[in-house]
Write a protein that holds these residues in place. Structure first.
Motif, PDB file in Angstrom:
ATOM      1  N   GLN A  68       0.693  -1.272  -0.196  1.00 40.14           N
ATOM      2  CA  GLN A  68      -0.072   0.135  -0.069  1.00 40.14           C
ATOM      3  C   GLN A  68       1.003   1.136   0.111  1.00 40.14           C
ATOM      4  O   GLN A  68       1.977   1.308   0.589  1.00 40.14           O
ATOM      5  CB  GLN A  68      -0.901   0.061   1.063  1.00 40.14           C
ATOM      6  N   PRO A  69       0.348   2.405  -0.660  1.00 42.16           N
ATOM      7  CA  PRO A  69       1.280   3.639  -0.515  1.00 42.16           C
ATOM      8  C   PRO A  69       0.947   4.190   0.823  1.00 42.16           C
ATOM      9  O   PRO A  69      -0.304   4.383   1.432  1.00 42.16           O
ATOM     10  CB  PRO A  69       0.536   4.419  -1.792  1.00 42.16           C
ATOM     11  N   THR A  70       2.185   4.922   1.404  1.00 46.94           N
ATOM     12  CA  THR A  70       2.086   5.591   2.450  1.00 46.94           C
ATOM     13  C   THR A  70       3.068   6.681   2.678  1.00 46.94           C
ATOM     14  O   THR A  70       3.981   6.669   1.642  1.00 46.94           O
ATOM     15  CB  THR A  70       2.741   4.501   3.621  1.00 46.94           C
ATOM     16  N   HIS A  71       2.899   7.521   3.296  1.00 50.96           N
ATOM     17  CA  HIS A  71       3.909   8.831   3.522  1.00 50.96           C
ATOM     18  C   HIS A  71       5.407   7.898   4.243  1.00 50.96           C
ATOM     19  O   HIS A  71       4.863   7.026   5.123  1.00 50.96           O
ATOM     20  CB  HIS A  71       3.383   9.803   4.470  1.00 50.96           C
ATOM     21  N   ARG A  72       6.369   8.687   4.257  1.00 51.98           N
ATOM     22  CA  ARG A  72       7.589   7.961   4.995  1.00 51.98           C
ATOM     23  C   ARG A  72       7.378   8.022   6.513  1.00 51.98           C
ATOM     24  O   ARG A  72       7.659   7.131   7.126  1.00 51.98           O
ATOM     25  CB  ARG A  72       8.869   8.597   4.276  1.00 51.98           C
ATOM     26  N   ILE A  73       6.813   9.249   6.735  1.00 54.04           N
ATOM     27  CA  ILE A  73       6.524   9.503   8.325  1.00 54.04           C
ATOM     28  C   ILE A  73       5.669   8.605   8.971  1.00 54.04           C
ATOM     29  O   ILE A  73       5.759   7.863   9.946  1.00 54.04           O
ATOM     30  CB  ILE A  73       6.333  10.778   8.544  1.00 54.04           C
ATOM     31  N   CYS A  74       4.406   8.134   8.102  1.00 48.99           N
ATOM     32  CA  CYS A  74       3.479   7.014   8.705  1.00 48.99           C
ATOM     33  C   CYS A  74       4.053   5.852   8.612  1.00 48.99           C
ATOM     34  O   CYS A  74       3.555   5.180   9.818  1.00 48.99           O
ATOM     35  CB  CYS A  74       2.258   7.258   7.707  1.00 48.99           C
ATOM     36  N   ASN A  75       4.793   5.493   7.601  1.00 51.64           N
ATOM     37  CA  ASN A  75       5.520   4.148   7.559  1.00 51.64           C
ATOM     38  C   ASN A  75       6.289   3.967   8.644  1.00 51.64           C
ATOM     39  O   ASN A  75       6.318   2.828   9.424  1.00 51.64           O
ATOM     40  CB  ASN A  75       5.990   3.782   6.131  1.00 51.64           C
TER      41      ASN A  75
END
Length: 99
Positions: A68-75
């Motif tokens: 799934q696509p995520t923001h770097r910070i969220c990941n």
């Protein structure tokens, strides 16, 4: 201890999967906010490909249904937790029908 790069053994397949997900232009699966796909990879709000079931917990890094696509910070904040884990509040996958 350093972790194995996602690109070490299956680099071309991983890059193709990453680009296929990028081309969909989806929002972050963790926070639901839009992703600026033009940001450089080190930016906290840049695009990262995340595994729903982390590789460290038996998930596949090349299965399209497990990414799934995520923001770097969220990941980074998610780590290797999964939705449903104790203390994993806010990690539920958000789909467009949810917002």
């Amino acid at each position: 201890m350093a972790t194995r790069s996602r690109y070490a053994a299956n680099g071309n397949a991983r890059r193709r999967l990453r680009e296929a997900v990028r081309s969909m232009g989806l929002p972050c699966a963790i926070c639901g906010r839009p992703i600026d796909y033009s940001l450089p990879s080190g930016d906290p709000w840049s695009y990262e490909l995340d595994e729903v079931v982390p590789v460290s917990r038996g998930g596949s890094e090349l299965d399209p249904s497990n990414v799934q696509p995520t923001h770097r910070i969220c990941n980074e904040r998610k780590g290797n937790r999964m939705a449903g884990d104790q203390g994993a509040r806010g990690l539920a996958v958000r789909r467009s029908r949810d917002w």
